[in-house]
Every structure is written in C-alpha cells, then in structure tokens.
Design a protein around this motif. Structure first.
Motif, mmCIF file in Angstrom:
data_model
loop_
_atom_site.group_PDB
_atom_site.id
_atom_site.type_symbol
_atom_site.label_atom_id
_atom_site.label_comp_id
_atom_site.label_asym_id
_atom_site.label_seq_id
_atom_site.Cartn_x
_atom_site.Cartn_y
_atom_site.Cartn_z
ATOM 1 N N THR A 1 -3.973 1.184 -2.839
ATOM 2 C CA THR A 1 -4.626 2.216 -3.235
ATOM 3 C C THR A 1 -4.190 2.573 -4.517
ATOM 4 O OG1 THR A 1 -5.241 3.570 -0.963
ATOM 5 C CG2 THR A 1 -5.616 4.760 -2.815
ATOM 6 N N VAL A 2 -5.118 2.462 -5.587
ATOM 7 C CA VAL A 2 -4.578 2.832 -6.911
ATOM 8 C C VAL A 2 -5.279 4.176 -7.335
ATOM 9 C CG1 VAL A 2 -4.791 2.124 -9.369
ATOM 10 C CG2 VAL A 2 -4.820 0.353 -7.611
ATOM 11 N N PHE A 3 -4.280 5.010 -8.161
ATOM 12 C CA PHE A 3 -4.722 6.261 -8.358
ATOM 13 C C PHE A 3 -5.019 6.576 -9.867
ATOM 14 C CE2 PHE A 3 -2.058 6.370 -4.560
ATOM 15 C CZ PHE A 3 -2.877 7.084 -3.539
ATOM 16 N N GLN A 4 -5.860 7.590 -10.222
ATOM 17 C CA GLN A 4 -6.225 7.665 -11.413
ATOM 18 C C GLN A 4 -5.181 8.118 -12.512
ATOM 19 O OE1 GLN A 4 -9.715 7.913 -12.646
ATOM 20 N NE2 GLN A 4 -8.598 7.639 -14.598
ATOM 21 N N ASP A 5 -3.808 8.473 -11.739
ATOM 22 C CA ASP A 5 -2.954 8.981 -12.705
ATOM 23 C C ASP A 5 -2.033 7.599 -12.932
ATOM 24 O OD1 ASP A 5 -1.435 8.292 -10.209
ATOM 25 O OD2 ASP A 5 -0.347 10.358 -9.953
ATOM 26 N N GLY A 6 -2.343 6.599 -12.586
ATOM 27 C CA GLY A 6 -1.377 5.460 -12.794
ATOM 28 C C GLY A 6 -0.441 5.012 -11.768
ATOM 29 N N THR A 7 -0.587 5.393 -10.713
ATOM 30 C CA THR A 7 0.384 4.962 -9.745
ATOM 31 C C THR A 7 -0.383 4.314 -8.663
ATOM 32 O OG1 THR A 7 0.030 7.153 -8.547
ATOM 33 C CG2 THR A 7 1.977 7.018 -9.907
ATOM 34 N N ALA A 8 0.392 3.817 -7.778
ATOM 35 C CA ALA A 8 -0.325 3.191 -6.739
ATOM 36 C C ALA A 8 0.664 2.881 -5.340
ATOM 37 C CB ALA A 8 -0.599 1.450 -6.871
ATOM 38 N N SER A 9 -0.154 2.930 -4.204
ATOM 39 C CA SER A 9 0.408 2.628 -2.948
ATOM 40 C C SER A 9 0.021 1.496 -2.384
ATOM 41 C CB SER A 9 0.480 3.986 -2.046
ATOM 42 O OG SER A 9 -1.052 3.999 -1.767
ATOM 43 N N MET A 10 0.814 0.696 -1.587
ATOM 44 C CA MET A 10 0.451 -0.388 -1.114
ATOM 45 C C MET A 10 1.268 -0.856 0.513
ATOM 46 S SD MET A 10 1.403 -3.093 -4.427
ATOM 47 C CE MET A 10 2.796 -3.514 -3.472
ATOM 48 N N GLN A 11 0.335 -1.178 1.362
ATOM 49 C CA GLN A 11 0.831 -1.522 2.346
ATOM 50 C C GLN A 11 0.707 -2.777 2.772
ATOM 51 O OE1 GLN A 11 -1.243 -0.097 6.312
ATOM 52 N NE2 GLN A 11 0.869 0.919 6.583
ATOM 53 N N ASP A 12 1.650 -3.544 3.238
ATOM 54 C CA ASP A 12 1.713 -5.088 3.529
ATOM 55 C C ASP A 12 1.121 -5.235 4.743
ATOM 56 O OD1 ASP A 12 4.046 -4.882 4.880
ATOM 57 O OD2 ASP A 12 5.349 -5.820 3.493
ATOM 58 N N ARG A 13 0.979 -6.756 4.992
ATOM 59 C CA ARG A 13 0.509 -7.088 6.576
ATOM 60 C C ARG A 13 1.382 -6.551 7.605
ATOM 61 N NH1 ARG A 13 1.416 -10.358 3.287
ATOM 62 N NH2 ARG A 13 1.444 -12.191 2.788
ATOM 63 N N HIS A 14 2.455 -6.506 7.384
ATOM 64 C CA HIS A 14 3.553 -6.078 8.130
ATOM 65 C C HIS A 14 3.679 -4.446 8.580
ATOM 66 C CE1 HIS A 14 4.697 -10.147 8.228
ATOM 67 N NE2 HIS A 14 5.066 -10.026 6.892
ATOM 68 N N LYS A 15 2.820 -3.838 7.578
ATOM 69 C CA LYS A 15 2.949 -2.337 7.715
ATOM 70 C C LYS A 15 3.920 -1.701 7.086
ATOM 71 C CE LYS A 15 -0.916 -2.783 10.321
ATOM 72 N NZ LYS A 15 -2.125 -2.782 9.284
ATOM 73 N N GLN A 16 4.777 -2.280 6.036
ATOM 74 C CA GLN A 16 5.712 -1.791 5.219
ATOM 75 C C GLN A 16 5.059 -1.225 4.115
ATOM 76 O OE1 GLN A 16 8.446 -4.996 4.335
ATOM 77 N NE2 GLN A 16 9.573 -4.301 6.258
ATOM 78 N N SER A 17 5.368 -0.094 3.738
ATOM 79 C CA SER A 17 4.664 0.656 2.773
ATOM 80 C C SER A 17 5.516 0.806 1.275
ATOM 81 C CB SER A 17 4.600 2.167 2.829
ATOM 82 O OG SER A 17 3.616 2.199 4.020
ATOM 83 N N PHE A 18 4.841 0.628 0.100
ATOM 84 C CA PHE A 18 5.460 0.385 -1.133
ATOM 85 C C PHE A 18 4.785 1.390 -2.242
ATOM 86 C CE2 PHE A 18 6.057 -3.461 1.018
ATOM 87 C CZ PHE A 18 7.456 -3.704 0.930
ATOM 88 N N ASN A 19 5.268 1.573 -3.186
ATOM 89 C CA ASN A 19 4.846 2.488 -4.429
ATOM 90 C C ASN A 19 5.036 1.919 -5.640
ATOM 91 O OD1 ASN A 19 3.288 4.794 -2.591
ATOM 92 N ND2 ASN A 19 5.667 5.366 -2.456
#
Length: 137
Positions: A105-123
C-alpha cells in the motif's frame, strides 16, 4: 522536449545478427515505428520480470515526488506490469498485489507499507528507508 532529453541516454551496443533479426521481427509484428522502440519495449518487459515489491514501490514513490496524481502513477508503474495481479485505488492510497504473494500500500504522503508472501511486514518512510519494527535497514 528538454525534459525528454534529460531523461534519456544514448548508448551503442553490438548485438549478434540473430538477436537483431528477432528485434526487427518483433518491430514488424507490433507495427512499431523504429527498431529502437522495439528494443526499448523488449528490454523494459524483460527487466520488469526481475522486479520485486520493493523495487516497484520505490519506483512509485520516486514518481510521487514529481506528481501527486497517484492514479496517473499507478497507470504508468503498475498497470500492465507482468508481476502485478491486483490494484485497488482509495482516496489517499493505492494498494497492489503481486503474483509473488506480496502486498503493498502506497500512501499519498510518500510512505508505503509492504507485506511479503511470508506475512512479514515492512514500511518505507518518506526518506525511502526500509523499516521493520521501526528499525531502519
């Protein structure tokens, strides 16, 4: 026109005749105006196959610095990408799924959140740093 010149670079490559024949055949099949455009499209498609969620997200965020029209960026970066299988547009974010199972998910403020195939989350913060549990990589 000047902006186009600044975003392109001229290179000369020596290619095997058989490869050039395949490029010109592709050019004719796609009814493209030039051999250069045929080679450009083939290279772009091949390189997209090497993309991962982070690379696509960074490309999206880089474009977001120039234009705030997220739907236009999604059209240019996500639509037609061979690894993107889902796009969802919201008022202040765009989410996309990949054939690899990654979700972003990419946000209008220029940040993003990611979840990989192993359900680990990153920003990814607005400086472009990958963060996991508030610890920059």
């Amino acid at each position: 026109m000047a902006a186009d010149k600044e975003s392109t670079m001229r290179r000369v490559y020596v290619l095997p005749t058989e490869l050039v024949d395949r490029i010109t055949s592709f050019q004719a099949d796609m009814k493209l105006q030039s051999e250069v455009e045929a080679a450009r499209r083939l290279l772009d498609e091949a390189l997209k196959q090497r993309d991962d969620a982070e690379a696509i997200t960074r490309r999206f965020l880089e474009r977001l610095k120039d234009t705030r029209m997220m739907s236009d960026i999604a059209k240019d970066v996500l639509v037609g990408h061979p690894l993107i299988n889902q796009i969802k547009i919201n008022a202040s974010s765009i989410s996309f799924g990949m054939t690899t199972g990654d979700q972003v998910t990419v946000f209008q403020d220029g940040t993003a959140s990611m979840q990989d195939r192993h359900k680990q989350s990153f920003n990814i913060n607005s400086e472009g740093q990958l963060i996991r549990d508030d610890i920059p990589f």
